[in-house]
Design a protein around this motif. Structure first.
Motif, short mmCIF file in Angstrom:
data_model
loop_
_atom_site.label_atom_id
_atom_site.label_comp_id
_atom_site.label_asym_id
_atom_site.label_seq_id
_atom_site.Cartn_x
_atom_site.Cartn_y
_atom_site.Cartn_z
N ASN A 167 0.82 -1.21 0.00
CA ASN A 167 0.00 0.00 0.00
C ASN A 167 0.85 1.27 0.00
O ASN A 167 0.54 2.25 -0.68
CB ASN A 167 -0.93 0.02 1.22
CG ASN A 167 -1.98 -1.07 1.16
OD1 ASN A 167 -2.17 -1.72 0.13
ND2 ASN A 167 -2.68 -1.28 2.26
N LEU A 168 1.93 1.25 0.77
CA LEU A 168 2.77 2.44 0.85
C LEU A 168 3.47 2.72 -0.47
O LEU A 168 3.62 3.88 -0.88
CB LEU A 168 3.79 2.29 1.98
CG LEU A 168 3.21 2.28 3.40
CD1 LEU A 168 4.33 2.16 4.43
CD2 LEU A 168 2.39 3.54 3.67
N TRP A 169 3.91 1.67 -1.16
CA TRP A 169 4.51 1.89 -2.48
C TRP A 169 3.46 2.41 -3.46
O TRP A 169 3.74 3.27 -4.30
CB TRP A 169 5.15 0.61 -3.01
CG TRP A 169 5.50 0.71 -4.47
CD1 TRP A 169 5.04 -0.05 -5.49
CD2 TRP A 169 6.40 1.66 -5.08
NE1 TRP A 169 5.57 0.34 -6.69
CE2 TRP A 169 6.41 1.39 -6.47
CE3 TRP A 169 7.18 2.69 -4.58
CZ2 TRP A 169 7.18 2.13 -7.35
CZ3 TRP A 169 7.95 3.43 -5.47
CH2 TRP A 169 7.94 3.15 -6.84
N ALA A 170 2.23 1.90 -3.36
CA ALA A 170 1.17 2.37 -4.24
C ALA A 170 0.92 3.86 -4.04
O ALA A 170 0.78 4.61 -5.02
CB ALA A 170 -0.11 1.57 -3.99
N ILE A 171 0.87 4.31 -2.79
CA ILE A 171 0.66 5.74 -2.52
C ILE A 171 1.82 6.55 -3.05
O ILE A 171 1.64 7.56 -3.74
CB ILE A 171 0.48 5.99 -1.01
CG1 ILE A 171 -0.71 5.22 -0.46
CG2 ILE A 171 0.31 7.47 -0.74
CD1 ILE A 171 -0.82 5.28 1.05
N PHE A 172 3.03 6.13 -2.73
CA PHE A 172 4.22 6.90 -3.11
C PHE A 172 4.38 6.97 -4.63
O PHE A 172 4.64 8.04 -5.19
CB PHE A 172 5.46 6.29 -2.47
CG PHE A 172 6.72 7.06 -2.77
CD1 PHE A 172 7.04 8.19 -2.03
CD2 PHE A 172 7.56 6.68 -3.80
CE1 PHE A 172 8.19 8.91 -2.30
CE2 PHE A 172 8.71 7.39 -4.09
CZ PHE A 172 9.02 8.52 -3.33
N ALA A 173 4.22 5.83 -5.30
CA ALA A 173 4.38 5.82 -6.76
C ALA A 173 3.37 6.72 -7.43
O ALA A 173 3.68 7.43 -8.39
CB ALA A 173 4.25 4.38 -7.28
N ALA A 174 2.13 6.69 -6.93
CA ALA A 174 1.08 7.51 -7.54
C ALA A 174 1.29 8.99 -7.26
O ALA A 174 1.24 9.82 -8.17
CB ALA A 174 -0.29 7.06 -7.03
N ALA A 175 1.50 9.34 -5.98
CA ALA A 175 1.51 10.74 -5.58
C ALA A 175 2.82 11.45 -5.89
O ALA A 175 2.82 12.64 -6.22
CB ALA A 175 1.21 10.85 -4.08
N CYS A 176 3.94 10.74 -5.81
CA CYS A 176 5.25 11.39 -5.93
C CYS A 176 5.97 11.12 -7.24
O CYS A 176 7.03 11.70 -7.49
CB CYS A 176 6.15 10.97 -4.76
SG CYS A 176 5.55 11.56 -3.15
N ILE A 177 5.43 10.23 -8.07
CA ILE A 177 6.06 9.97 -9.37
C ILE A 177 5.08 10.22 -10.51
O ILE A 177 5.26 11.12 -11.31
CB ILE A 177 6.61 8.53 -9.44
CG1 ILE A 177 7.63 8.28 -8.31
CG2 ILE A 177 7.26 8.28 -10.79
CD1 ILE A 177 8.18 6.87 -8.28
N VAL A 178 4.01 9.43 -10.57
CA VAL A 178 3.08 9.56 -11.69
C VAL A 178 2.38 10.91 -11.68
O VAL A 178 2.27 11.57 -12.71
CB VAL A 178 2.04 8.42 -11.66
CG1 VAL A 178 1.05 8.58 -12.80
CG2 VAL A 178 2.73 7.07 -11.75
N ALA A 179 1.90 11.34 -10.52
CA ALA A 179 1.16 12.61 -10.45
C ALA A 179 2.02 13.80 -10.81
O ALA A 179 1.49 14.86 -11.17
CB ALA A 179 0.57 12.79 -9.04
N GLY A 180 3.34 13.67 -10.74
CA GLY A 180 4.22 14.78 -11.07
C GLY A 180 4.37 15.03 -12.55
O GLY A 180 4.94 16.05 -12.95
N SER A 181 3.88 14.13 -13.40
CA SER A 181 4.00 14.28 -14.85
C SER A 181 2.64 14.08 -15.50
O SER A 181 2.06 12.99 -15.41
CB SER A 181 5.00 13.28 -15.42
OG SER A 181 4.94 13.24 -16.83
N ARG A 182 2.14 15.10 -16.14
CA ARG A 182 0.86 14.97 -16.82
C ARG A 182 0.96 13.99 -18.00
O ARG A 182 -0.02 13.32 -18.34
CB ARG A 182 0.38 16.35 -17.29
CG ARG A 182 0.10 17.30 -16.14
CD ARG A 182 -0.28 18.68 -16.61
NE ARG A 182 -1.53 18.69 -17.34
CZ ARG A 182 -2.73 18.75 -16.78
NH1 ARG A 182 -2.84 18.77 -15.45
NH2 ARG A 182 -3.81 18.78 -17.52
#
Length: 434
Positions: free
Chosen positions: A116-131
């Motif tokens: 779960n923590l990797w899911a949150i981090f990957a989404a919020a801090c990597i994917v969300a940073g690039s449109r």
């Protein structure tokens, strides 16, 4: 849909260059994240990895994610979501200390502290940073959903009711129809977003209409009620966001509003037509049976959500502040550690297992994501609105089925809501500037 930049705008010349570009799209972090989220539910169509799908694809995506962070850094706008998720996860882990469960609770810990923590981090801090990454993720989900819908429709037409189809070798799980439906509803929401926000009459919009029709047709007969309901709510949300505005004595109607209204009317009209000729789709019939069960408790057979919801509420009252502890509902309601015995509603699950304290932490976690979805932002940013539509389908799933501590999809989609705002002076449509 405005993105920071579009990698296909200037691809290398020649066939080799285009193949290289295509490979970079397919073998990307976003592809691994989709497999990380849904690989275990699509394993009937995928080659078996050496480890469980969630672990295998999660480890690969973590490696690529670390490489991206070294190159581009961490998207700091997503940090509050990660911190809120970390606090909520910490409370779930702490509740293991007073939980009566020892089997399911112990099995849940690796999900809570790792997956779960990797899911949150990957989404919020990597994917969300690039449109661009967000757009690639959404379109990838739509393309896979189209493929699943076409295959599922073929099965329905050739072999009969897809819900009870067990695969070519008879080894498909009996919940395959739910697994596919819960993925296809994401693709349908993306296709609906492109339909609404695409330039009217453009080839892209027409293709999106076809994609939405293919996906929704599958949802009509596959029997996954929550999936179909999620897509319908996503369409209603798009309609509500784009309601007419009155300015200087005139009523301004957004083209997106008209398209959303037409989509809603088309779906309602088609379902009404099928009902009128006595061929109501399977999913619609299952909704009718649900209403019958609500009116007459004697029609409820076996485990059902009415009993789960009432039981979760009663169990919460016995320990309203701290809850029963991780997986405690399972012992309190079923009497023993039994997979599948959970409240089937995220809010009731949190209250029953983690009490009001856990509910507060969970609400803060949700707020850190939803605070980015202001009405002005949704009206001005079609990508954010389309993302919210996919999140609505996940939210409906969370309200009717999810086992929250072990379902990383919910955490992932909350993290995506930190999406980077569009650059200034970008066109508010689904067209790229290329």
């Amino acid at each position: 849909m405005a993105v920071d930049h579009v990698s296909r705008a200037d691809p290398p010349l020649g066939l080799l260059g285009r193949l290289q570009w295509l490979a970079s799209q397919l073998f990307s972090l976003e592809t691994l994240l989709v497999l990380f989220l849904y690989g275990v539910r699509l394993h009937a169509l995928l080659p078996s990895p050496p480890l469980p799908e969630t672990v295998f694809y999660g480890a690969l995506s973590a490696g690529i994610g670390a490489w991206i962070i070294l190159r581009e850094g961490i998207y700091w706008r997503g940090i509050p979501i990660v911190l809120a998720g970390l606090v909520f996860s910490g409370w779930m882990v702490a509740s293991y200390g007073w939980s009566p469960s020892r089997v399911l609770a112990r099995e849940s810990l690796p999900f809570i502290m790792g997956v779960n923590l990797w899911a949150i981090f990957a989404a919020a801090c990597i994917v969300a940073g690039s449109r661009e990454r967000m757009l690639r993720l959404l379109i990838l989900m739509m393309l896979i959903a189209i493929g699943l819908s076409l295959y599922g429709t073929y099965i329905e037409l050739v072999y009969g009711n897809f819900r009870f189809y067990t695969g070519p070798d008879g080894d498909w799980h009996h919940r395959t129809y739910l697994d596919w439906g819960n993925f296809i509803c994401l693709g349908a929401a993306v296709a609906l977003g492109i339909t609404i926000y695409g330039r009217f009459g453009s080839a892209r919009q027409l293709l999106a209409v076809a994609a939405f029709g293919i996906c929704f047709y599958f949802l009509l007969f596959n029997g996954a009620r929550g999936a179909m309901l999620g897509v319908m709510f996503a369409g209603v949300a798009a309609f509500m966001v784009n309601l007419p505005t009155v300015r200087r004595g005139t009523i301004e109607i957004s083209p997106a509003l008209l398209v959303a209204l037409l989509a809603i009317l088309a779906v309602a009209g088609y379902i009404g037509y099928l009902v009128s000729i006595g061929e109501a789709p399977t999913t619609f019939n299952r909704f009718l049976r649900l209403f019958d069960q609500a009116d007459d408790p004697l029609l409820r057979v076996g485990a059902n959500r009415f009993d789960y919801y009432a039981g979760a509420y009663r169990i919460w009252l016995t320990s309203p502040i701290f809850g029963q502890g991780l997986a405690g509902f399972t012992i309190a309601f079923c009497g023993y550690d039994q997979p599948g015995c959970h409240p089937h509603n995220a809010f009731l699950h949190v209250l029953a297992d983690f009490g009001l304290i856990g509910f507060f932490f969970f609400a803060v976690f949700l707020w850190t994501g939803l605070r980015h979805c202001t009405l002005d932002r949704l009206r001005q940013d079609p990508l954010q609105m389309t993302l919210l539509m996919t999140c609505i389908t996940i939210a409906v799933y969370a309200m009717v089925a999810v086992d929250l501590p072990t379902d990383h999809r919910v955490f992932f989609f909350v993290g995506l809501l930190a999406l980077r705002p569009p650059p200034p002076d970008t066109p508010a449509d689904m067209e790229d500037d290329d």
